[in-house]
Design an enzyme around this catalytic site. Structure first.
Site, PDB file in Angstrom:
ATOM      1  N   LEU A  69      -3.950  40.250  50.720  1.00  0.00           N
ATOM      2  CA  LEU A  69      -2.651  40.567  50.123  1.00  0.00           C
ATOM      3  C   LEU A  69      -1.672  39.489  50.563  1.00  0.00           C
ATOM      4  O   LEU A  69      -1.380  39.340  51.745  1.00  0.00           O
ATOM      5  CB  LEU A  69      -2.179  41.954  50.570  1.00  0.00           C
ATOM      6  CG  LEU A  69      -3.119  43.105  50.229  1.00  0.00           C
ATOM      7  CD1 LEU A  69      -2.544  44.422  50.714  1.00  0.00           C
ATOM      8  CD2 LEU A  69      -3.404  43.158  48.738  1.00  0.00           C
ATOM      9  N   GLU A  70      -1.182  38.736  49.600  1.00  0.00           N
ATOM     10  CA  GLU A  70      -0.347  37.578  49.882  1.00  0.00           C
ATOM     11  C   GLU A  70       1.085  37.788  49.407  1.00  0.00           C
ATOM     12  O   GLU A  70       1.372  38.670  48.605  1.00  0.00           O
ATOM     13  CB  GLU A  70      -0.939  36.343  49.198  1.00  0.00           C
ATOM     14  CG  GLU A  70      -2.345  36.038  49.662  1.00  0.00           C
ATOM     15  CD  GLU A  70      -2.987  34.905  48.902  1.00  0.00           C
ATOM     16  OE1 GLU A  70      -2.616  34.668  47.739  1.00  0.00           O
ATOM     17  OE2 GLU A  70      -3.872  34.258  49.476  1.00  0.00           O
ATOM     18  N   ASN A  71       1.960  36.933  49.930  1.00  0.00           N
ATOM     19  CA  ASN A  71       3.356  36.876  49.512  1.00  0.00           C
ATOM     20  C   ASN A  71       4.145  38.123  49.913  1.00  0.00           C
ATOM     21  O   ASN A  71       5.107  38.497  49.250  1.00  0.00           O
ATOM     22  CB  ASN A  71       3.451  36.634  48.004  1.00  0.00           C
ATOM     23  CG  ASN A  71       4.830  36.199  47.564  1.00  0.00           C
ATOM     24  OD1 ASN A  71       5.597  35.625  48.330  1.00  0.00           O
ATOM     25  ND2 ASN A  71       5.170  36.476  46.322  1.00  0.00           N
TER      26      ASN A  71
ATOM     27  N   TRP B 295      -0.695  36.662  44.786  1.00  0.00           N
ATOM     28  CA  TRP B 295       0.714  36.381  45.100  1.00  0.00           C
ATOM     29  C   TRP B 295       1.705  37.310  44.395  1.00  0.00           C
ATOM     30  O   TRP B 295       2.906  37.115  44.482  1.00  0.00           O
ATOM     31  CB  TRP B 295       1.061  34.912  44.827  1.00  0.00           C
ATOM     32  CG  TRP B 295       0.498  34.040  45.901  1.00  0.00           C
ATOM     33  CD1 TRP B 295      -0.774  33.568  45.994  1.00  0.00           C
ATOM     34  CD2 TRP B 295       1.169  33.600  47.072  1.00  0.00           C
ATOM     35  NE1 TRP B 295      -0.942  32.851  47.146  1.00  0.00           N
ATOM     36  CE2 TRP B 295       0.246  32.845  47.825  1.00  0.00           C
ATOM     37  CE3 TRP B 295       2.462  33.755  47.560  1.00  0.00           C
ATOM     38  CZ2 TRP B 295       0.564  32.258  49.027  1.00  0.00           C
ATOM     39  CZ3 TRP B 295       2.780  33.149  48.760  1.00  0.00           C
ATOM     40  CH2 TRP B 295       1.843  32.423  49.473  1.00  0.00           C
TER      41      TRP B 295
END
Length: 137
Positions: free
Chosen positions: A128-130, A93
């Site tokens: 790959l977050e946020n 995140w």
């Protein structure tokens, strides 16, 4: 154009060594467990054929980092059980970390290929977050 060619190469490499289209995937995601990774897999009683331990991180500069959760004997043991290992590569995140990674796709692709080869991984699970819509390009 170069970026797309690199990404195509990476995905071709990764998917050619993982699971075939006609093979059922039963993935076990392992995130910082209180039990050992070995015990978690044993507790599935043979019901998974791919494990994804969270052992590849993105550092503050956007580069790949093998974290302290990684255990090379785990990979060897899983392969002996015919279980593929596709470690989890994540920014956890951290938006800026992911953005730095996305700014240098060729470098990170090379790092991923090197670590996959070095530790005999069967691929990688990239998460790959946020990120925001403006990050898509």
């Amino acid at each position: 154009m170069k970026k797309y060619m690199i990404l195509t190469l990476i995905f071709s490499f990764l998917f050619s060594t993982t699971v075939c289209a006609d093979e059922r995937v039963s993935l076990g995601y392992i995130y910082a467990p209180s039990q050992s990774h070995f015990q978690i897999v044993d507790n599935t009683y043979g019901n998974i054929n791919v494990v994804s331990p969270t052992c590849l991180d993105i550092n503050v500069d956007g580069h790949l980092e093998v974290n302290n959760i990684f255990d090379e004997s785990f990979v060897i043991s899983m392969h002996e059980k015919n279980i593929k290992v596709t470690p989890f590569f994540s920014n956890h995140w951290g938006r800026e970390r992911a953005r730095k990674t996305l700014e240098m796709p060729e470098t990170v692709a090379t790092e991923l290929i090197e670590v996959i080869d070095r530790y005999s991984f069967d691929g990688v699970n990239i998460d790959l977050e946020n990120l925001l819509p403006e990050d898509k390009d």
